[in-house]
Design a protein around this motif. Structure first.
Motif, PDB file in Angstrom:
ATOM      1  N   THR A  50     135.208  46.070  92.904  1.00 51.20           N
ATOM      2  CA  THR A  50     133.805  45.656  92.873  1.00 51.20           C
ATOM      3  C   THR A  50     132.826  46.833  92.790  1.00 51.20           C
ATOM      4  O   THR A  50     131.625  46.651  92.996  1.00 51.20           O
ATOM      5  N   TYR A  51     133.328  48.021  92.480  1.00 51.50           N
ATOM      6  CA  TYR A  51     132.470  49.203  92.316  1.00 51.50           C
ATOM      7  C   TYR A  51     131.521  48.972  91.139  1.00 51.50           C
ATOM      8  O   TYR A  51     131.941  48.418  90.139  1.00 51.50           O
ATOM      9  N   PRO A  52     130.269  49.317  91.209  1.00 47.05           N
ATOM     10  CA  PRO A  52     129.585  50.102  92.223  1.00 47.05           C
ATOM     11  C   PRO A  52     128.957  49.286  93.353  1.00 47.05           C
ATOM     12  O   PRO A  52     128.314  49.867  94.225  1.00 47.05           O
ATOM     13  N   ALA A  53     129.115  47.978  93.346  1.00 50.59           N
ATOM     14  CA  ALA A  53     128.541  47.171  94.428  1.00 50.59           C
ATOM     15  C   ALA A  53     129.154  47.529  95.776  1.00 50.59           C
ATOM     16  O   ALA A  53     128.506  47.398  96.808  1.00 50.59           O
ATOM     17  N   THR A  54     130.405  47.982  95.776  1.00 45.21           N
ATOM     18  CA  THR A  54     131.107  48.364  96.994  1.00 45.21           C
ATOM     19  C   THR A  54     131.314  49.869  97.010  1.00 45.21           C
ATOM     20  O   THR A  54     131.785  50.446  96.025  1.00 45.21           O
ATOM     21  N   ALA A  55     130.971  50.506  98.111  1.00 44.44           N
ATOM     22  CA  ALA A  55     131.149  51.955  98.256  1.00 44.44           C
ATOM     23  C   ALA A  55     132.636  52.303  98.310  1.00 44.44           C
ATOM     24  O   ALA A  55     133.455  51.505  98.754  1.00 44.44           O
ATOM     25  N   ILE A  56     132.951  53.509  97.876  1.00 40.05           N
ATOM     26  CA  ILE A  56     134.329  53.979  97.971  1.00 40.05           C
ATOM     27  C   ILE A  56     134.662  54.288  99.432  1.00 40.05           C
ATOM     28  O   ILE A  56     133.761  54.541 100.235  1.00 40.05           O
ATOM     29  N   PHE A  93     123.983  54.898  93.005  1.00 43.44           N
ATOM     30  CA  PHE A  93     124.874  55.826  93.679  1.00 43.44           C
ATOM     31  C   PHE A  93     126.252  55.853  93.027  1.00 43.44           C
ATOM     32  O   PHE A  93     126.697  54.872  92.446  1.00 43.44           O
ATOM     33  N   GLY A  94     126.919  56.994  93.171  1.00 41.61           N
ATOM     34  CA  GLY A  94     128.257  57.161  92.633  1.00 41.61           C
ATOM     35  C   GLY A  94     129.095  58.056  93.543  1.00 41.61           C
ATOM     36  O   GLY A  94     128.771  58.257  94.715  1.00 41.61           O
ATOM     37  N   ILE A  95     130.154  58.612  93.000  1.00 44.55           N
ATOM     38  CA  ILE A  95     131.093  59.428  93.765  1.00 44.55           C
ATOM     39  C   ILE A  95     130.406  60.638  94.396  1.00 44.55           C
ATOM     40  O   ILE A  95     130.624  60.943  95.572  1.00 44.55           O
ATOM     41  N   ALA A  96     129.552  61.327  93.649  1.00 43.40           N
ATOM     42  CA  ALA A  96     128.870  62.506  94.197  1.00 43.40           C
ATOM     43  C   ALA A  96     128.019  62.128  95.404  1.00 43.40           C
ATOM     44  O   ALA A  96     127.957  62.866  96.385  1.00 43.40           O
ATOM     45  N   HIS A  97     127.374  60.962  95.351  1.00 40.17           N
ATOM     46  CA  HIS A  97     126.564  60.514  96.486  1.00 40.17           C
ATOM     47  C   HIS A  97     127.455  60.228  97.700  1.00 40.17           C
ATOM     48  O   HIS A  97     127.091  60.558  98.826  1.00 40.17           O
TER      49      HIS A  97
END
Length: 132
Positions: A50-56, A93-97
């Protein structure tokens, strides 16, 4: 990518990542420097369906069970502080965030505490860093 490039150009990088061919599983190293010693840890995470709705969920497997601010499998606790921030900023937001606003503060608080308590000890390049 700009975040990583900027950190490298300023000699301020603190992690290295690479992904599997599909881009669904990421792995690498992150580190914390304290008293001029580099404590290095394996870092892994999967991109949720469910990315990007769900954070890693970022994991440092070798620290599993060494702090209360961690879930099974070495996943760092981001629930109280980072996940609400992520939810407010979807899809920007993404991986860097996740690393800059989630992992970096976690490392800055938890690793010095574990070092002070002797849970994490410095290991030179000839042995595994972060092990006790």
């Amino acid at each position: 990518m700009k975040y990583i490039e900027k950190n490298k150009s300023e000699d301020n990088d603190w992690f290295r990542l690479e992904a599997n061919q599909e881009g669904t599983r990421w792995f690498g190293k992150c580190w914390h420097i304290q008293d001029r010693l580099k404590y290095e840890f394996e870092v892994i995470f999967d991109i949720p369906v469910t990315y990007p709705a769900t954070a890693i969920e970022i994991a440092l497997p070798e620290l599993d069970g060494k702090t209360a601010k961690m879930y099974r499998g070495g996943k760092i606790c981001l629930t109280d502080h980072f996940k609400p921030l992520w939810a407010r900023n979807v899809p920007k937001f993404g991986i860097a965030h996740a690393f800059a606003l989630g992992l970096a503060p976690w490392l800055a608080v938890e690793i010095p505490d574990m070092i002070e308590k002797g849970i994490v000890t410095y290991k030179d390049k000839t042995s595994a860093s972060g092990d006790t």
